[in-house]
Scaffold this motif. Structure first.
Motif, PDB file in Angstrom:
ATOM      1  N   UNK A 157       0.834  -1.195   0.000  1.00 51.25           N
ATOM      2  CA  UNK A 157       0.000   0.000   0.000  1.00 51.25           C
ATOM      3  C   UNK A 157       0.873   1.251   0.000  1.00 51.25           C
ATOM      4  N   UNK A 158       0.587   2.209  -0.869  1.00 51.29           N
ATOM      5  CA  UNK A 158       1.355   3.445  -0.976  1.00 51.29           C
ATOM      6  C   UNK A 158       0.558   4.596  -0.373  1.00 51.29           C
ATOM      7  N   UNK A 159       1.281   5.534   0.220  1.00 50.38           N
ATOM      8  CA  UNK A 159       0.655   6.724   0.764  1.00 50.38           C
ATOM      9  C   UNK A 159       0.608   7.817  -0.298  1.00 50.38           C
ATOM     10  N   UNK A 160      -0.155   8.868  -0.011  1.00 49.73           N
ATOM     11  CA  UNK A 160      -0.306   9.958  -0.974  1.00 49.73           C
ATOM     12  C   UNK A 160       0.971  10.766  -1.149  1.00 49.73           C
ATOM     13  N   UNK A 161       1.919  10.632  -0.222  1.00 50.27           N
ATOM     14  CA  UNK A 161       3.178  11.374  -0.344  1.00 50.27           C
ATOM     15  C   UNK A 161       3.992  10.934  -1.552  1.00 50.27           C
TER      16      UNK A 161
END
Length: 488
Positions: free
Chosen positions: A174-178
């Protein structure tokens, strides 16, 4: 001699009771001569649906296969369903038989023996029953299927662990919006680049229908790098930078104006320049815009200043967003501007501005100078390109070192201001080397006719060399302020 059969052969034929024990190994069981041992093994061919086999199986534990009871004294016969301690799990007998072991109910009576013999008998009986189970008929397919079903649906408590975890622990991908940055998402081939700065580069860009962009010129890139150095954020409260010299007419007001314009033009925070000259100051005249108010008005109204709108009515702002607080036009009134007045002004300015520049007068021993130096975070000393101007600037450094400001002198910046056209009579390189031995940096400000006229200064109308020198001075001042904040 042939073994004799039991008298109850007809009645117990189905139970498989032997009349004698000659064919059975009994030495390990511990049967005392004259006693009788009875072993009964029941081999069911199918499991009842109501038979709760799972309740009799204990996973991960060692289970005793045969439980022996000493019966000669009490003559009690133990008979019934096998408890959990006598159950034969599949894993326990897998080495003896490939088929799942059926549930066994075994009761044995033996003569009394010692405690050590009882333990040995239990081990021997386990081996005997295991060998008997190996020769028993296999269970039906339905029984094996039901047993497998029980094993599959059986809840395994040891394998279920409930823990409180973060979402990222379960979803490693899962990737963050950063991570959604412009460098990653935007295609460089389709990114619209700004118009290039530079005469012939901009001409090529225009004639090609804005399709050929050669980028900025070397001078433009250098200017943008200077702006980036100036725009570095400053942590903490307001910073005070006085501009001073013991010699009048060397260009303190000019240097204050250019430094303030370079800072305000590149930074996003607020910059103010305060005219603290006890005599007649001309700082407000150098920006060309006046509000009609002076530092005296701010001192009187400091209690009524509750927001930036209140102070913006007193200060004047030029096109670079530099705010200027003028001094009193009346020399008799301005003489009353004391150290207490400066502290009041500094207290108000510190609430609304990040950098406060102070244009000082020539009276370095004046009371207002004491308050100015108390607030100073960095010093800017102005020196002219003449022998007497250079000596007075050096003496200013000596006076500061002798009065407790030696640390400020080592981090100070000296500006060599060229106020007259033509070649200087003194060697600027020698002056540069002298002051660099005492301060942190030296900046040369070239002659500019726009400044020499004495009129209001427009930052964009200055010569490129003058603007570059002003930006270099601003960058050095910001770097010094950042270094002082880290040291503090």
């Amino acid at each position: 001699m042939a073994p004799e059969r039991n008298e109850n052969e007809g009645e117990n034929a189905d139970n498989g009771v032997l009349a004698t024990t000659d064919g059975t190994e009994t030495t390990g069981i511990g049967i005392v001569e004259g006693a009788t041992a009875q072993v009964e093994v029941t081999l069911p061919t199918a499991f009842d649906e109501e038979d709760d086999f799972d309740d009799d199986v204990v996973r991960g534990e060692d289970v005793t296969l045969v439980q022996l009871e000493q019966l000669p004294a009490e003559r009690d016969e133990v008979r019934g369903e096998a408890p959990a301690t006598t159950a034969v799990p599949v894993a326990s007998v897998s080495a003896a038989s490939a088929e799942p072991a059926p549930k066994a109910s075994v009761s044995a009576a033996a003569a009394a023996s010692a405690a050590a013999a009882k333990t040995a008998a239990a081990a021997k009986a386990s081996s005997s029953v295991a060998s008997t189970s190996a020769t028993a008929p296999a269970a039906s397919d339905a029984s094996r299927a039901e047993l497998d079903h029980h094993e599959r649906v059986r809840p395994r408590t040891s394998e279920i662990t409930l823990q409180s975890r973060r979402l990222g622990d379960f979803e490693v991908d899962r990737e963050s919006s950063d991570l959604l940055t412009a460098d990653r998402l935007l295609d460089p081939a389709h990114v619209v680049r700004p118009e290039p700065e530079g005469a012939w580069r901009h001409l090529v860009y225009t004639l090609s229908g804005r399709r050929i962009n050669l980028g900025d010129s070397k001078r433009a890139r250098a200017r943008k790098q200077l702006d980036d150095r100036i725009a570095v954020p400053l942590s903490g409260g307001a910073r005070f930078v006085p501009v001073l010299s013991r010699k009048g007419g060397v260009g303190k007001t000019t240097v204050t104006t250019l430094l303030g314009m370079a800072l305000a033009d590149a930074r996003e925070d607020r910059i103010i320049a305060v005219d603290a000259n006890p005599d007649r100051g001309t700082l407000a005249e150098r920006v060309g815009r006046t509000s009609g108010k002076t530092v005296r008005d701010l001192v009187r109204a400091r209690g009524d200043v509750h927001g930036f709108n209140d102070i913006s009515q007193i200060v004047a702002r030029d096109h670079t967003r530099l705010d200027v607080l003028a001094s009193d036009a009346d020399p008799h009134v301005s003489e009353a501007f004391s150290d207490a007045d400066y502290r009041d002004v500094a207290e108000v300015a510190a609430h609304f501005y990040s950098v406060v520049l102070t244009d000082t007068g020539t009276g370095i021993v004046h009371s207002v100078m004491e308050a100015t130096l108390e607030h100073a975070d960095e010093l800017v000393i102005v020196a002219g390109l003449s022998i007497d101007e250079a000596r007075l600037a050096s003496e200013t450094l000596t006076w500061l070192e002798s009065n407790g400001y030696a640390e400020r002198v080592r981090s100070a910046v000296v500006v060599l201001n060229t106020s007259r056209p033509g070649a200087a009579l003194v060697r600027a390189d020698e002056l540069d080397a002298h002051f660099r031995s005492r301060v942190r940096a030296v900046v040369r400000l070239p002659y500019d006719p726009h400044i020499a006229s004495g009129s209001a200064i427009s930052f964009r109308d200055l010569q490129p060399e003058t603007r570059d020198a002003a930006r270099e001075l601003a960058a050095i001042v910001v770097e010094g302020l950042r270094a002082s904040s880290v040291a503090a």
